[in-house]
Write a protein that holds these residues in place. Structure first.
Motif, PDB file in Angstrom:
ATOM      1  N   LYS A  70       3.401  -1.333   4.042  1.00 41.15           N
ATOM      2  CA  LYS A  70       2.860  -0.002   3.733  1.00 41.15           C
ATOM      3  C   LYS A  70       4.051   0.956   3.626  1.00 41.15           C
ATOM      4  CE  LYS A  70      -0.444   3.531   5.141  1.00 41.15           C
ATOM      5  NZ  LYS A  70      -1.434   3.972   6.135  1.00 41.15           N
ATOM      6  N   ALA A  71       4.101   1.734   2.535  1.00 42.64           N
ATOM      7  CA  ALA A  71       5.193   2.690   2.333  1.00 42.64           C
ATOM      8  C   ALA A  71       4.596   4.097   2.258  1.00 42.64           C
ATOM      9  CB  ALA A  71       5.934   2.359   1.045  1.00 42.64           C
ATOM     10  N   VAL A  72       5.050   4.969   3.147  1.00 40.98           N
ATOM     11  CA  VAL A  72       4.501   6.336   3.201  1.00 40.98           C
ATOM     12  C   VAL A  72       5.605   7.330   2.826  1.00 40.98           C
ATOM     13  CG1 VAL A  72       3.340   8.065   4.617  1.00 40.98           C
ATOM     14  CG2 VAL A  72       2.946   5.615   5.063  1.00 40.98           C
ATOM     15  N   LEU A  73       5.390   8.072   1.748  1.00 42.86           N
ATOM     16  CA  LEU A  73       6.315   9.139   1.340  1.00 42.86           C
ATOM     17  C   LEU A  73       5.932  10.391   2.145  1.00 42.86           C
ATOM     18  CD1 LEU A  73       8.368  10.485  -0.661  1.00 42.86           C
ATOM     19  CD2 LEU A  73       6.434  10.849  -2.191  1.00 42.86           C
ATOM     20  N   TYR A  74       6.867  10.867   2.989  1.00 41.55           N
ATOM     21  CA  TYR A  74       6.451  11.992   3.837  1.00 41.55           C
ATOM     22  C   TYR A  74       7.341  13.240   3.682  1.00 41.55           C
ATOM     23  CZ  TYR A  74      10.082  10.452   7.137  1.00 41.55           C
ATOM     24  OH  TYR A  74      11.279  10.106   7.716  1.00 41.55           O
ATOM     25  N   ASP A  75       8.466  13.113   3.010  1.00 41.35           N
ATOM     26  CA  ASP A  75       9.300  14.317   2.835  1.00 41.35           C
ATOM     27  C   ASP A  75      10.296  14.064   1.710  1.00 41.35           C
ATOM     28  OD1 ASP A  75      10.219  16.834   3.185  1.00 41.35           O
ATOM     29  OD2 ASP A  75      11.047  16.536   5.205  1.00 41.35           O
ATOM     30  N   GLY A  76      11.049  15.116   1.377  1.00 38.35           N
ATOM     31  CA  GLY A  76      12.049  14.980   0.331  1.00 38.35           C
ATOM     32  C   GLY A  76      12.422  16.347  -0.207  1.00 38.35           C
TER      33      GLY A  76
ATOM     34  N   VAL B 127       0.878  -1.184   0.000  1.00 35.66           N
ATOM     35  CA  VAL B 127       0.000   0.000   0.000  1.00 35.66           C
ATOM     36  C   VAL B 127       0.911   1.228   0.000  1.00 35.66           C
ATOM     37  CG1 VAL B 127      -1.703   1.314   1.324  1.00 35.66           C
ATOM     38  CG2 VAL B 127      -1.853  -1.190   1.204  1.00 35.66           C
ATOM     39  N   PHE B 128       0.668   2.115  -0.961  1.00 37.83           N
ATOM     40  CA  PHE B 128       1.484   3.337  -1.047  1.00 37.83           C
ATOM     41  C   PHE B 128       0.642   4.532  -0.586  1.00 37.83           C
ATOM     42  CE2 PHE B 128       2.790   7.125  -3.528  1.00 37.83           C
ATOM     43  CZ  PHE B 128       4.083   7.264  -3.024  1.00 37.83           C
ATOM     44  N   ALA B 129       1.230   5.381   0.267  1.00 40.93           N
ATOM     45  CA  ALA B 129       0.522   6.595   0.718  1.00 40.93           C
ATOM     46  C   ALA B 129       1.527   7.748   0.760  1.00 40.93           C
ATOM     47  CB  ALA B 129      -0.072   6.359   2.103  1.00 40.93           C
ATOM     48  N   GLU B 130       1.005   8.965   0.789  1.00 40.25           N
ATOM     49  CA  GLU B 130       1.921  10.118   0.894  1.00 40.25           C
ATOM     50  C   GLU B 130       1.401  11.113   1.925  1.00 40.25           C
ATOM     51  OE1 GLU B 130       1.046  13.287  -0.247  1.00 40.25           O
ATOM     52  OE2 GLU B 130      -0.889  12.640  -1.071  1.00 40.25           O
ATOM     53  N   GLU B 131       2.352  11.715   2.649  1.00 41.45           N
ATOM     54  CA  GLU B 131       2.017  12.750   3.644  1.00 41.45           C
ATOM     55  C   GLU B 131       2.957  13.948   3.421  1.00 41.45           C
ATOM     56  OE1 GLU B 131       2.661  10.779   7.341  1.00 41.45           O
ATOM     57  OE2 GLU B 131       0.970   9.398   7.111  1.00 41.45           O
ATOM     58  N   VAL B 132       3.089  14.347   2.179  1.00 44.31           N
ATOM     59  CA  VAL B 132       4.042  15.416   1.843  1.00 44.31           C
ATOM     60  C   VAL B 132       3.391  16.782   2.071  1.00 44.31           C
ATOM     61  CG1 VAL B 132       5.423  16.443  -0.009  1.00 44.31           C
ATOM     62  CG2 VAL B 132       5.196  13.950   0.162  1.00 44.31           C
ATOM     63  N   PHE B 133       4.110  17.659   2.815  1.00 44.11           N
ATOM     64  CA  PHE B 133       3.592  19.021   3.036  1.00 44.11           C
ATOM     65  C   PHE B 133       4.472  20.024   2.297  1.00 44.11           C
ATOM     66  CE2 PHE B 133       2.160  16.695   6.816  1.00 44.11           C
ATOM     67  CZ  PHE B 133       0.796  16.960   6.721  1.00 44.11           C
ATOM     68  N   GLY B 134       3.844  21.097   1.879  1.00 46.06           N
ATOM     69  CA  GLY B 134       4.604  22.235   1.341  1.00 46.06           C
ATOM     70  C   GLY B 134       5.308  21.956   0.034  1.00 46.06           C
ATOM     71  N   GLY B 135       4.913  20.883  -0.651  1.00 44.93           N
ATOM     72  CA  GLY B 135       5.466  20.639  -1.990  1.00 44.93           C
ATOM     73  C   GLY B 135       6.927  20.276  -2.016  1.00 44.93           C
ATOM     74  N   SER B 136       7.444  19.678  -0.907  1.00 39.52           N
ATOM     75  CA  SER B 136       8.860  19.313  -0.908  1.00 39.52           C
ATOM     76  C   SER B 136       9.150  18.273  -2.012  1.00 39.52           C
ATOM     77  CB  SER B 136       9.273  18.771   0.457  1.00 39.52           C
ATOM     78  OG  SER B 136       8.428  17.714   0.833  1.00 39.52           O
ATOM     79  N   VAL B 137       8.117  17.432  -2.324  1.00 40.64           N
ATOM     80  CA  VAL B 137       8.203  16.561  -3.511  1.00 40.64           C
ATOM     81  C   VAL B 137       6.979  16.876  -4.368  1.00 40.64           C
ATOM     82  CG1 VAL B 137       8.227  14.205  -4.393  1.00 40.64           C
ATOM     83  CG2 VAL B 137       9.377  14.724  -2.224  1.00 40.64           C
ATOM     84  N   PRO B 138       7.149  17.397  -5.580  1.00 42.67           N
ATOM     85  CA  PRO B 138       5.989  17.731  -6.417  1.00 42.67           C
ATOM     86  C   PRO B 138       5.122  16.502  -6.706  1.00 42.67           C
ATOM     87  CG  PRO B 138       8.001  18.688  -7.298  1.00 42.67           C
ATOM     88  CD  PRO B 138       8.412  17.759  -6.197  1.00 42.67           C
ATOM     89  N   LYS B 139       3.787  16.733  -6.795  1.00 39.96           N
ATOM     90  CA  LYS B 139       2.811  15.641  -6.997  1.00 39.96           C
ATOM     91  C   LYS B 139       3.129  14.796  -8.224  1.00 39.96           C
ATOM     92  CE  LYS B 139      -1.607  16.795  -4.873  1.00 39.96           C
ATOM     93  NZ  LYS B 139      -1.456  18.034  -4.124  1.00 39.96           N
ATOM     94  N   ASN B 140       3.650  15.460  -9.270  1.00 45.71           N
ATOM     95  CA  ASN B 140       3.851  14.701 -10.510  1.00 45.71           C
ATOM     96  C   ASN B 140       4.936  13.627 -10.384  1.00 45.71           C
ATOM     97  OD1 ASN B 140       5.533  16.987 -10.265  1.00 45.71           O
ATOM     98  ND2 ASN B 140       6.193  16.763 -12.395  1.00 45.71           N
ATOM     99  N   PHE B 141       5.707  13.642  -9.253  1.00 40.36           N
ATOM    100  CA  PHE B 141       6.713  12.594  -9.053  1.00 40.36           C
ATOM    101  C   PHE B 141       6.204  11.446  -8.167  1.00 40.36           C
ATOM    102  CE2 PHE B 141       9.790  16.235  -9.885  1.00 40.36           C
ATOM    103  CZ  PHE B 141      10.044  15.818 -11.195  1.00 40.36           C
ATOM    104  N   PHE B 142       5.002  11.596  -7.579  1.00 38.83           N
ATOM    105  CA  PHE B 142       4.460  10.525  -6.702  1.00 38.83           C
ATOM    106  C   PHE B 142       4.363   9.183  -7.443  1.00 38.83           C
ATOM    107  CE2 PHE B 142       1.953  13.619  -3.720  1.00 38.83           C
ATOM    108  CZ  PHE B 142       3.158  14.153  -3.297  1.00 38.83           C
ATOM    109  N   PRO B 143       3.785   9.176  -8.684  1.00 45.34           N
ATOM    110  CA  PRO B 143       3.665   7.878  -9.378  1.00 45.34           C
ATOM    111  C   PRO B 143       5.027   7.222  -9.605  1.00 45.34           C
ATOM    112  CG  PRO B 143       2.294   9.527 -10.467  1.00 45.34           C
ATOM    113  CD  PRO B 143       3.135  10.260  -9.455  1.00 45.34           C
ATOM    114  N   ALA B 144       6.059   8.019  -9.844  1.00 49.75           N
ATOM    115  CA  ALA B 144       7.391   7.452 -10.080  1.00 49.75           C
ATOM    116  C   ALA B 144       7.924   6.810  -8.798  1.00 49.75           C
ATOM    117  CB  ALA B 144       8.343   8.543 -10.550  1.00 49.75           C
TER     118      ALA B 144
END
Length: 691
Positions: free
Chosen positions: A556-562, A516-533
């Motif tokens: 479960k993998a959660v992308l939360y910053d970058g 299961v992939f989820a994201e908790e990115v705030f403030g655009g530290s990783v732009p949305k268009n890179f989430f699928p990659a």
């Protein structure tokens, strides 16, 4: 020549391997003039064992048909293999036969093969004779074998032929108990002799026992028996015939196939006592509306034929059929009940071993073959369009022994696959599955002998050499604790660079097997268009776990910053960064191997219970329960790891003298114990080095 249904007998020969079934069929063919010399399995020249593999191994591997003409009757003898790996062939023969002759050797007594044959007949309410073979060979003991049969199956065992011995215990002839006549064999032909004086009391004793058995078939005969009246010959035959049909009598005959001793007597009894196809097994049929009805075998009904066997050799494909209603002719159009398609019948043949004789008609009750029916399979029902019914499929046992098969020469996978498809048309009792996870072609059958024969046939018929390996166990991996890691991919070359930077939290997720992939990115530290990659990178990485390279589940993998670079960031850079985070996190997340566990149901006679349960404990099995299955057998239900089941089919056979059987189905994945985990990881590493 066409025979009326009353003058047809369809009989299968059953029994343990080596009990003399093929030799008996040869003897019956010889004594009726169908062949002019007796063949021997050792010489590879018998009518029923004609396949090159059968000649090489000197055993029957498939059911052969051998029609015999006797006393105005056509007797279709179906000679079946005795080796347990080829029980699928026995199932086919049982479907085509209306009665069975269980062959047992006077040297072996009640063998496992006899017990199994008896069980098959009991399940089908099939009338049967017992034929004691090899009575004139050294170390044979007719009396001990007969007594063992009586002890095992009770008073229903009725002797109609008994041997005559000389003072050296050598069998010289036999006595027809019913007619109180004695015979000897002179140069393979039967000659009547006086009943020896010392045997008269034996004949009277057996004749009385036979009368007692006949008396039990009706009230009228019972009254006559108790009032001391003698039965007429017609009454004896009628009583015996009725007893055989109602399964209250099982006549025992004996003889020797090599000298043809007792063979003519057996043919007489087949004609007089065994049922014709109209009196034989009842068939259940499913109509096109899904309702089930009883199928009545009748000469006047619309044409119906059941395909009980398929042979596919270098000369083409033949569908062996038993005509159950009406009669069939070449070029007749019939409907295949399985597919609903209309099929035009090819040429019709009667078959004796490997000889095909073309005929213009197959009448009700008869057995023959149809040529070139490419879309017709074993188990199909061919019907008249006016009445489409499907007869019950042949109950093949579930394959329980699996190996991985691959070509010895690279690039011949297709050749092996095509060869196995062709062989599967002939023998539907084995299966082939391409396992995408372990990248193996898995061949499953009844045992190692069946697999060995298939490999030989692939070489001789399709010119492809195969090698066998153990089936790989499809392990899985999972993590047990949460870990967060950074994945940073930065590459500067001459032109534009690559930059991707992610922080990902990896958590155990028992609810979902797939990642299961989820994201908790705030403030655009990783732009949305890179989430699928990022997600794609993780999904690709999950295919190989940290311990042994097996797929990772429950994650479960959660992308939360970058962070990103306005020029150098790209999808490929973020995909690579995600994979770097995965590789860094997995070894620290307390990974564990998961192994597949299945439910095992073993059916064994009571006497083997201790051995079987002891063996299951050694295989890390958990016994869940035991249930009586009737006739002195128990069903043990257990949960066992798949890794421990590789050779179980062969081990159970040796533990229970082939009396045990089992089914095994996958249930779930469980954590692998440490010792088993170490072994699996070592095997996976060794395999990776090989490749």
């Amino acid at each position: 020549m066409s025979y009326s249904v009353q003058n047809i007998r369809n009989v299968c020969l059953l029994g343990h391997s080596g009990s003399g079934k093929t030799a008996l069929a040869e003897s019956l063919l010889y004594i009726t003039g169908a062949i002019d010399r007796l063949g021997r399995a050792a010489d590879g020249n018998t009518v029923c064992d004609f396949d090159p593999e059968e000649i090489k191994r000197q055993i029957s591997l498939s059911t052969a048909v051998a029609p015999i003409e006797c006393k105005g009757c056509r007797i279709n003898v179906l000679d079946t293999p005795g080796a347990f790996d080829f029980s699928g062939e026995v199932m086919e023969a049982l479907r085509a036969a209306d009665a069975a002759i269980i062959v047992c050797s006077a040297k072996d007594g009640v063998s496992v093969g006899l017990e199994k044959a008896w069980k098959y007949c009991e399940e089908r309410n099939m009338p049967r004779f017992v034929y004691i073979s090899k009575t004139d060979e050294d170390n044979s003991d007719y009396n001990a074998t007969f007594d063992a049969l009586r002890e095992r199956f009770g008073k229903k065992i009725a002797p109609v032929v008994v041997p005559i011995w000389d003072e050296n215990k050598k069998v010289t002839g036999f006595i027809d108990v019913l007619n109180k006549r004695a015979y000897e064999m002179h140069d393979l032909s039967r000659v009547e002799i006086e009943v020896p004086a010392d045997k008269e009391s034996v004949v009277t004793e057996f004749n009385d026992a036979l009368k007692e058995s006949v008396a039990e078939t009706s009230e009228e005969l019972m009254d006559k028996f108790f009032s001391g009246e003698d039965f007429t010959y017609a009454e004896m035959i009628q009583g015996l015939r009725q007893g055989v049909r109602e399964l209250s009598l099982f006549p025992v005959l004996c003889g020797s196939a090599i000298t043809c001793l007792g063979s003519m007597m057996l043919l007489d009894q087949i004609v007089d006592l065994l049922p014709n196809p109209m009196e034989g097994n009842y068939h259940k049929a499913t109509r096109s509306d899904g309702e089930t009805e009883e199928f009545v075998v009748s000469t006047g009904g619309v044409p119906t034929a059941f395909v009980f066997k398929t042979v596919s050799d270098q000369y083409g494909k033949y569908s062996f059929v038993k005509v159950l209603s009406g009669s069939i002719t070449p070029d007749m159009t019939m409907v295949n009940a399985r597919t609903g398609a209309s099929e035009k019948l090819g040429r019709l043949y009667t078959v004796r071993g490997k000889r095909y004789t073309e005929v213009k008609e197959l009448s009700c009750g008869d057995i023959g073959a149809i040529a070139k029916m490419d879309k017709v399979k074993t188990g199909d029902t061919l019907c008249d369009a006016r009445k489409v019914v499907a007869l019950k499929q042949i109950p093949f046992a579930e394959p329980c022994y699996s190996v991985a098969i691959s070509p010895k020469t690279r690039g011949q996978d297709d050749k092996i696959a095509q060869g196995l498809v062709r062989l599967n048309e002939e023998d539907p009792s084995f299966s082939v599955v391409n396992n995408g996870e372990t990248h193996q072609m898995v061949l499953s059958g009844a045992g190692d002998m069946q697999i060995d024969v298939l490999v030989s046939k692939l070489k001789s018929r399709f010119n492809v050499e195969a090698e066998l390996k153990p089936v790989r166990v499809p392990y899985r991996e999972k993590i047990r604790k949460t870990v967060s890691k950074q994945g940073r991919h930065k590459k500067q070359t001459g032109g534009s660079g690559q930059f991707g930077d992610v922080w990902i939290r990896f958590e155990p997720n028992p609810e979902e097997e797939n990642m299961v992939f989820a994201e908790e990115v705030f403030g655009g530290s990783v732009p949305k268009n890179f989430f699928p990659a990022v997600e794609k990178g993780l999904r690709e990485a999950c295919v190989h776990g940290p311990l042994a390279g097996y797929p990772v589940v429950n994650l479960k993998a959660v992308l939360y910053d970058g962070s990103y670079h306005p020029v150098d960031s790209s999808e490929i850079a973020f995909k690579t960064a995600a994979q770097l985070a995965y590789k860094a996190a997995m070894p620290e997340a307390s990974p564990v191997l998961l192994e597949p566990v299945g439910e095992l149901k073993v059916t064994v006679p009571d006497s083997y219970m201790g051995d079987v349960i002891g063996d299951l404990n050694k295989r890390r099995g958990r016994v869940m329960g035991m249930d009586p299955a009737g006739s002195g057998e128990q069903v043990i239900t257990a949960e066992v790891a798949m890794a421990e089941m590789g050779t179980y089919a062969i081990d159970l056979r040796s533990m229970t003298q082939s009396r045990g059987s089992f089914t095994f189905h996958f249930v779930r994945y469980e954590d692998c114990p440490p010792a088993a985990q170490e072994k699996a990881i070592a095997e996976a590493k060794a395999l990776a080095e090989e490749q």
